[in-house]
Design a protein around this motif. Structure first.
Motif, PDB file in Angstrom:
ATOM      1  N   SER A   1    -125.107 -61.420   6.970  1.00 60.24           N
ATOM      2  CA  SER A   1    -125.575 -62.899   6.744  1.00 60.24           C
ATOM      3  C   SER A   1    -126.509 -63.186   7.779  1.00 60.24           C
ATOM      4  O   SER A   1    -127.370 -64.108   7.731  1.00 60.24           O
ATOM      5  CB  SER A   1    -124.733 -63.863   6.825  1.00 60.24           C
ATOM      6  OG  SER A   1    -123.885 -63.766   7.978  1.00 60.24           O
TER       7      SER A   1
ATOM      8  N   GLN B   1    -125.565 -64.061  10.827  1.00 57.23           N
ATOM      9  CA  GLN B   1    -124.830 -64.757  11.979  1.00 57.23           C
ATOM     10  C   GLN B   1    -124.480 -63.701  12.948  1.00 57.23           C
ATOM     11  O   GLN B   1    -123.931 -62.600  12.389  1.00 57.23           O
ATOM     12  CB  GLN B   1    -123.690 -65.572  11.065  1.00 57.23           C
ATOM     13  CG  GLN B   1    -122.583 -64.824  10.875  1.00 57.23           C
ATOM     14  CD  GLN B   1    -121.376 -65.661  10.051  1.00 57.23           C
ATOM     15  OE1 GLN B   1    -120.842 -66.688  10.860  1.00 57.23           O
ATOM     16  NE2 GLN B   1    -120.799 -65.367   9.088  1.00 57.23           N
TER      17      GLN B   1
ATOM     18  N   GLN C   1    -121.067 -70.259  12.963  1.00 59.91           N
ATOM     19  CA  GLN C   1    -121.757 -70.902  11.970  1.00 59.91           C
ATOM     20  C   GLN C   1    -121.233 -71.196  10.742  1.00 59.91           C
ATOM     21  O   GLN C   1    -121.771 -71.484   9.822  1.00 59.91           O
ATOM     22  CB  GLN C   1    -123.039 -69.761  11.840  1.00 59.91           C
ATOM     23  CG  GLN C   1    -123.959 -69.768  12.808  1.00 59.91           C
ATOM     24  CD  GLN C   1    -124.813 -68.924  12.754  1.00 59.91           C
ATOM     25  OE1 GLN C   1    -124.688 -67.444  12.837  1.00 59.91           O
ATOM     26  NE2 GLN C   1    -126.194 -69.164  12.828  1.00 59.91           N
TER      27      GLN C   1
ATOM     28  N   THR D   1    -121.684 -78.659  10.525  1.00 58.62           N
ATOM     29  CA  THR D   1    -122.858 -78.261  11.332  1.00 58.62           C
ATOM     30  C   THR D   1    -123.011 -76.838  11.153  1.00 58.62           C
ATOM     31  O   THR D   1    -124.414 -76.261  11.644  1.00 58.62           O
ATOM     32  CB  THR D   1    -122.642 -78.478  12.858  1.00 58.62           C
ATOM     33  OG1 THR D   1    -121.252 -77.625  12.873  1.00 58.62           O
ATOM     34  CG2 THR D   1    -122.067 -79.836  13.142  1.00 58.62           C
ATOM     35  N   GLY D   2    -122.319 -76.068  10.368  1.00 62.37           N
ATOM     36  CA  GLY D   2    -122.688 -74.609  10.150  1.00 62.37           C
ATOM     37  C   GLY D   2    -123.888 -74.543   8.987  1.00 62.37           C
ATOM     38  O   GLY D   2    -124.191 -75.102   8.316  1.00 62.37           O
ATOM     39  N   THR D   3    -124.049 -73.342   9.093  1.00 60.11           N
ATOM     40  CA  THR D   3    -125.357 -72.727   7.949  1.00 60.11           C
ATOM     41  C   THR D   3    -124.684 -71.626   7.230  1.00 60.11           C
ATOM     42  O   THR D   3    -125.538 -71.154   6.393  1.00 60.11           O
ATOM     43  CB  THR D   3    -126.481 -72.185   9.133  1.00 60.11           C
ATOM     44  OG1 THR D   3    -126.090 -71.340   9.902  1.00 60.11           O
ATOM     45  CG2 THR D   3    -126.935 -73.422   9.906  1.00 60.11           C
ATOM     46  N   VAL D   4    -123.461 -71.276   7.359  1.00 62.82           N
ATOM     47  CA  VAL D   4    -123.182 -69.943   6.409  1.00 62.82           C
ATOM     48  C   VAL D   4    -121.782 -70.497   5.714  1.00 62.82           C
ATOM     49  O   VAL D   4    -120.905 -70.811   6.263  1.00 62.82           O
ATOM     50  CB  VAL D   4    -122.672 -69.064   7.431  1.00 62.82           C
ATOM     51  CG1 VAL D   4    -122.178 -67.721   6.675  1.00 62.82           C
ATOM     52  CG2 VAL D   4    -124.033 -68.316   8.283  1.00 62.82           C
TER      53      VAL D   4
ATOM     54  N   ASP E   1    -114.426 -70.930  12.639  1.00 64.14           N
ATOM     55  CA  ASP E   1    -115.527 -71.673  13.492  1.00 64.14           C
ATOM     56  C   ASP E   1    -115.036 -71.847  14.793  1.00 64.14           C
ATOM     57  O   ASP E   1    -115.977 -72.385  15.719  1.00 64.14           O
ATOM     58  CB  ASP E   1    -115.848 -72.744  12.784  1.00 64.14           C
ATOM     59  CG  ASP E   1    -114.983 -73.974  12.804  1.00 64.14           C
ATOM     60  OD1 ASP E   1    -113.697 -73.651  12.957  1.00 64.14           O
ATOM     61  OD2 ASP E   1    -115.362 -75.332  12.693  1.00 64.14           O
TER      62      ASP E   1
END
Length: 125
Positions: free
Chosen positions: A15, A17, A49, A54-57, A94
């Motif tokens: 990914s 990350q 992430q 707030t994460g992007t994954v 996380d």
């Protein structure tokens, strides 16, 4: 029987990350009736992430990461230490959490695999 592994450097996954190995836990899970207990190897990773909000994954994006970590890190670790595990569990969190602890604010993803030679066979929970 539990063993903790020292935290390692960040690991690149499909990914994009970066995840960090937090610990490796070994425990015996009950086997089938009449069978001896089976070794389960749990590889716990920090993956900031994946945090909600707030994460992007997402889970869908992180699932191939867990497959990758099983095949590229967990299986070689077991082979290097001369261990045979009935199951390998890859978890992403996380934040740091003690094993078994609950935190409603934490995001965690888990997948279980059955080692089969040099491959990790996904096992549905």
């Amino acid at each position: 029987m539990a063993q903790a592994a020292a935290a390692a450097d960040a690991i690149a996954v499909p990914s994009g990350q970066l995840v960090t190995l937090a610990e490796v836990l070994l425990d015996e899970a009950p086997g089938q009736p009449g069978q001896p207990p089976q070794l389960w190897a749990r590889f716990r990773f920090l993956a900031p992430q994946i945090a909600r909000g707030t994460g992007t994954v997402s889970y869908d994006t992180a699932a191939p990461d867990m497959d990758h970590l099983c095949g590229s890190l967990a299986l070689p670790y077991l082979a290097e230490h001369g261990m045979t595990a009935a199951r390998v569990v890859i978890s992403l969190s996380d934040r740091e959490l003690p094993f078994g602890a609950q935190d409603p604010e934490a995001t965690q993803f888990f997948e279980a695999y059955r080692p089969d030679g040099a491959a990790c066979m996904w096992e549905a929970f």
